[in-house]
Design a protein around this motif. Sequence first.
Motif, PDB file in Angstrom:
ATOM      1  N   LEU A  94      40.739  35.103  30.672  1.00 40.51           N
ATOM      2  CA  LEU A  94      40.899  35.551  32.059  1.00 40.51           C
ATOM      3  C   LEU A  94      39.554  35.466  32.770  1.00 40.51           C
ATOM      4  O   LEU A  94      38.500  35.679  32.176  1.00 40.51           O
ATOM      5  CB  LEU A  94      41.403  36.992  32.039  1.00 40.51           C
ATOM      6  CG  LEU A  94      42.013  37.516  33.321  1.00 40.51           C
ATOM      7  CD1 LEU A  94      43.290  36.777  33.645  1.00 40.51           C
ATOM      8  CD2 LEU A  94      42.268  39.005  33.196  1.00 40.51           C
ATOM      9  N   TRP A 117      40.286  37.933  42.880  1.00 44.67           N
ATOM     10  CA  TRP A 117      41.503  37.636  42.106  1.00 44.67           C
ATOM     11  C   TRP A 117      41.151  37.509  40.641  1.00 44.67           C
ATOM     12  O   TRP A 117      40.064  37.065  40.285  1.00 44.67           O
ATOM     13  CB  TRP A 117      42.135  36.314  42.564  1.00 44.67           C
ATOM     14  CG  TRP A 117      42.627  36.309  43.963  1.00 44.67           C
ATOM     15  CD1 TRP A 117      43.838  36.768  44.405  1.00 44.67           C
ATOM     16  CD2 TRP A 117      41.930  35.827  45.104  1.00 44.67           C
ATOM     17  NE1 TRP A 117      43.944  36.598  45.758  1.00 44.67           N
ATOM     18  CE2 TRP A 117      42.786  36.023  46.226  1.00 44.67           C
ATOM     19  CE3 TRP A 117      40.688  35.264  45.315  1.00 44.67           C
ATOM     20  CZ2 TRP A 117      42.419  35.667  47.516  1.00 44.67           C
ATOM     21  CZ3 TRP A 117      40.329  34.900  46.601  1.00 44.67           C
ATOM     22  CH2 TRP A 117      41.187  35.107  47.697  1.00 44.67           C
ATOM     23  N   ASP A 118      42.089  37.863  39.797  1.00 45.59           N
ATOM     24  CA  ASP A 118      41.987  37.541  38.379  1.00 45.59           C
ATOM     25  C   ASP A 118      42.800  36.271  38.175  1.00 45.59           C
ATOM     26  O   ASP A 118      43.986  36.233  38.515  1.00 45.59           O
ATOM     27  CB  ASP A 118      42.580  38.675  37.539  1.00 45.59           C
ATOM     28  CG  ASP A 118      41.659  39.882  37.541  1.00 45.59           C
ATOM     29  OD1 ASP A 118      40.542  39.753  38.081  1.00 45.59           O
ATOM     30  OD2 ASP A 118      42.068  40.934  37.040  1.00 45.59           O
ATOM     31  N   LYS A 141      46.905  42.108  39.295  1.00 45.15           N
ATOM     32  CA  LYS A 141      46.010  43.127  38.754  1.00 45.15           C
ATOM     33  C   LYS A 141      46.827  44.306  38.256  1.00 45.15           C
ATOM     34  O   LYS A 141      47.834  44.685  38.864  1.00 45.15           O
ATOM     35  CB  LYS A 141      45.051  43.595  39.835  1.00 45.15           C
ATOM     36  CG  LYS A 141      43.888  42.656  39.970  1.00 45.15           C
ATOM     37  CD  LYS A 141      42.814  43.226  40.854  1.00 45.15           C
ATOM     38  CE  LYS A 141      41.784  42.140  41.009  1.00 45.15           C
ATOM     39  NZ  LYS A 141      40.972  42.241  42.148  1.00 45.15           N
ATOM     40  N   LYS A 197      36.332  37.719  32.305  1.00 43.05           N
ATOM     41  CA  LYS A 197      36.756  39.106  32.255  1.00 43.05           C
ATOM     42  C   LYS A 197      37.475  39.321  30.932  1.00 43.05           C
ATOM     43  O   LYS A 197      38.288  38.476  30.522  1.00 43.05           O
ATOM     44  CB  LYS A 197      37.692  39.379  33.434  1.00 43.05           C
ATOM     45  CG  LYS A 197      37.967  40.843  33.658  1.00 43.05           C
ATOM     46  CD  LYS A 197      38.769  41.014  34.921  1.00 43.05           C
ATOM     47  CE  LYS A 197      39.100  42.471  35.146  1.00 43.05           C
ATOM     48  NZ  LYS A 197      39.942  42.650  36.314  1.00 43.05           N
ATOM     49  N   SER A 249      40.164  40.614  28.494  1.00 42.80           N
ATOM     50  CA  SER A 249      41.536  41.074  28.645  1.00 42.80           C
ATOM     51  C   SER A 249      42.143  41.199  27.259  1.00 42.80           C
ATOM     52  O   SER A 249      41.734  40.502  26.325  1.00 42.80           O
ATOM     53  CB  SER A 249      42.344  40.098  29.494  1.00 42.80           C
ATOM     54  OG  SER A 249      42.404  38.860  28.826  1.00 42.80           O
ATOM     55  N   ARG A 264      43.780  32.640  35.777  1.00 43.68           N
ATOM     56  CA  ARG A 264      43.880  32.092  34.434  1.00 43.68           C
ATOM     57  C   ARG A 264      44.196  30.611  34.568  1.00 43.68           C
ATOM     58  O   ARG A 264      44.966  30.197  35.430  1.00 43.68           O
ATOM     59  CB  ARG A 264      44.998  32.806  33.673  1.00 43.68           C
ATOM     60  CG  ARG A 264      45.146  32.312  32.252  1.00 43.68           C
ATOM     61  CD  ARG A 264      46.429  32.785  31.628  1.00 43.68           C
ATOM     62  NE  ARG A 264      46.543  34.231  31.622  1.00 43.68           N
ATOM     63  CZ  ARG A 264      47.665  34.874  31.956  1.00 43.68           C
ATOM     64  NH1 ARG A 264      48.706  34.193  32.364  1.00 43.68           N
ATOM     65  NH2 ARG A 264      47.723  36.170  31.896  1.00 43.68           N
ATOM     66  N   GLN A 306      37.510  36.446  36.597  1.00 45.85           N
ATOM     67  CA  GLN A 306      37.598  37.127  37.878  1.00 45.85           C
ATOM     68  C   GLN A 306      36.849  36.282  38.904  1.00 45.85           C
ATOM     69  O   GLN A 306      35.644  36.043  38.764  1.00 45.85           O
ATOM     70  CB  GLN A 306      36.959  38.510  37.783  1.00 45.85           C
ATOM     71  CG  GLN A 306      37.117  39.275  39.076  1.00 45.85           C
ATOM     72  CD  GLN A 306      36.462  40.630  39.009  1.00 45.85           C
ATOM     73  OE1 GLN A 306      35.402  40.797  38.396  1.00 45.85           O
ATOM     74  NE2 GLN A 306      37.078  41.608  39.635  1.00 45.85           N
TER      75      GLN A 306
END
Lengths: 183, 488
Positions: free
Chosen positions: A149, A165-166, A181, A141, A143, A168, A151
């Motif tokens: 990042l 969820w996001d 989020k 994703k 960012s 890392r 998802q």
Amino acid sequence: MLLRFSDIFPLKRGRAHEVTGPSAPVFAGISVGLSRMPAFWFVEDWMHETLNPMGLIPYCDPHHILIGKCPTPTDVLAATEEALRSGVVPYVIAEISKPLTLKAGRRLQLAAGQGRATGIMIIPQGMGSNAAQTRWDARPKFSTPNDALMQWSLVKNKSGTVASWDVRWNEETHHISVVPKAA
Amino acid sequence: MKKRIISLWFPRLHSDRILRRQPMTGPFAVTAHAQNTDRLLCVNQEAQSAGLERGMSLSDAHALCPSLRSEPHHPQADQYFLSGLSRWARRYCPWVAQDGGDGLLMDITGSAHLFGGEEAMLNDLGHRLGHARLNARWGVADTRGAAWALAHYRPGIAAMGETEHALNTLPVAALRIAPQEDVTLQRLGVKTIGQLTKLPRATLGQRFGASVLMRLDQALGTHGETISPEAEAPVYATRLTFPEPIGLSSDVMAALERLLPALCAKLRDNQMGARTMLLICRRVDGQDQQVELRLARPLRDAARIQPLFERGVGTIDAGFGIDQLRLVATQVEHLAVEQIAHHNPRSQDGLHDLITRLGNRIGLDNIQRFLPADSHIPERSFKIAAAAWSEPSGTWVSPAPRPIRIFPPEGVAASGNAPPKRFRWRRQSLATARATGPERIAPEWWLMDENWRNGVRDYWRIETQQGRRLWMFYTPQNPGWFVHGEFA
């Protein structure tokens, strides 16, 4: 009740799970990295998109990955089943190119249950089987801070609800964390 | 007890070996390359009567005898054949040694009477060798030297204590002396061994040094000479023969349970471990079935090997039944004895056994591990090695973030050395959101690599608006953009 990420990841032991999407190898790599144990990774030998150990370094020790190059899709399933059943390695990862039938998925579940090992099937989009414990869709994703990042969406869960969820990966602490989020 | 020695000489060993395998009539010769040409090494009876002899060049031989057929010399096969013969000769006595490349020495002291005396023993020997179509000559005497002399110059038996008498009339060359010494003795008028023994020893020693005297003493028995049989290389094989043919795989496994400990004990005695094992099932109809087991680690633990055979044994077609099982460790490796420690459980054993089992399904070479390599070229920055033959070693260092997946470069329609704002890749429209780079990687000019013909590459990490993070490169020397891998 809201499903928390820490309840569902690391994946439930003794079950076979499915993951799809461009970040699927990272998903598997992080699982292996958290276990700090050797893992088998079965692929079909014609696949030209190969795993790059240099890219695995942030997630797990590439020495822990044993690649099994199988001549046919059936061999991938058979080898995965055998490795799961033996219970020698905590994680067995298989990349498959054909839809997983219910029978095959069920057999993998039984093998994983017998060996108390976790199976991660990396499947192409929409080719899962109903026998899977969970199915994930992992994709990168974009960012604004440059922090890789991802998802991770839980799209199927046999014992609970689904969520997204996001996340890392923190290289230094070797830890996966959920990013709240943006509202 | 006086020793009795047989010296067995195969004058046509090289040609006999080939003619036994492919019988033919007519002149035949074995050739070897010497002094810049092919020369005859060994000729058969017909070729000899046609006037051919050892040492003649092959072209001369063809001129003399146009119908001559020949084969090149194969020293290893001859050696193998001779060691087979020496094993066979052990039926007469336990003490058999090879003598040069074409002879055997047998110490038959005390074993001749088992065959009804020397005469009968030699009759039997001659009969069997004749049946095997081998030309052989032999001499029997009290000493090795005398037996050799008889075999080469006057085949026969020298009765016990008659050695000197038997040797008297033989030429001096029969003493195994150097050709130069032979020529010198002939020039001095010493033709036979009898004449040589009459000469005063002191003058002989002064003229020829110790060698001629030593050979003479050895032939006459005043100077001892030993026969040293080669140590037999250990054979890692066991077999089991059944009174009734068996057909169930559980029976085969039960038989393995008896074969394996015996084989493993043999391996343990020699500090060896099996790497490849072969189970040969002899069926009653003569069709052999084989099961090969390739192990991920050298192993000699019967309890661990047994379950690994299960899959292979399941594939055997027993037909009308199996009446003999033979288990051979076809490939062995040195495996030192290890101390069993309590604090260090052998956790790797399970993994190696799993690799073996999987290897028997998909091929042991197909189970691989990554090893770091010293190169900046992405495809060559790691090595792939078979897990069974390598150990994880080296440290992993990545010079810059690398993609987790790489694939053969895929072209992208774009121009200019700055990353494209928008591009299409794999039927997706992507827009660049952030580009990190460039990282220039130059080809390794000392290695020819088709993929790097476009020259240096400037690698960029492209993060797209859509999420995908790609590893792209631009080739300034041959302008073009390519996608080479994908980050997650």
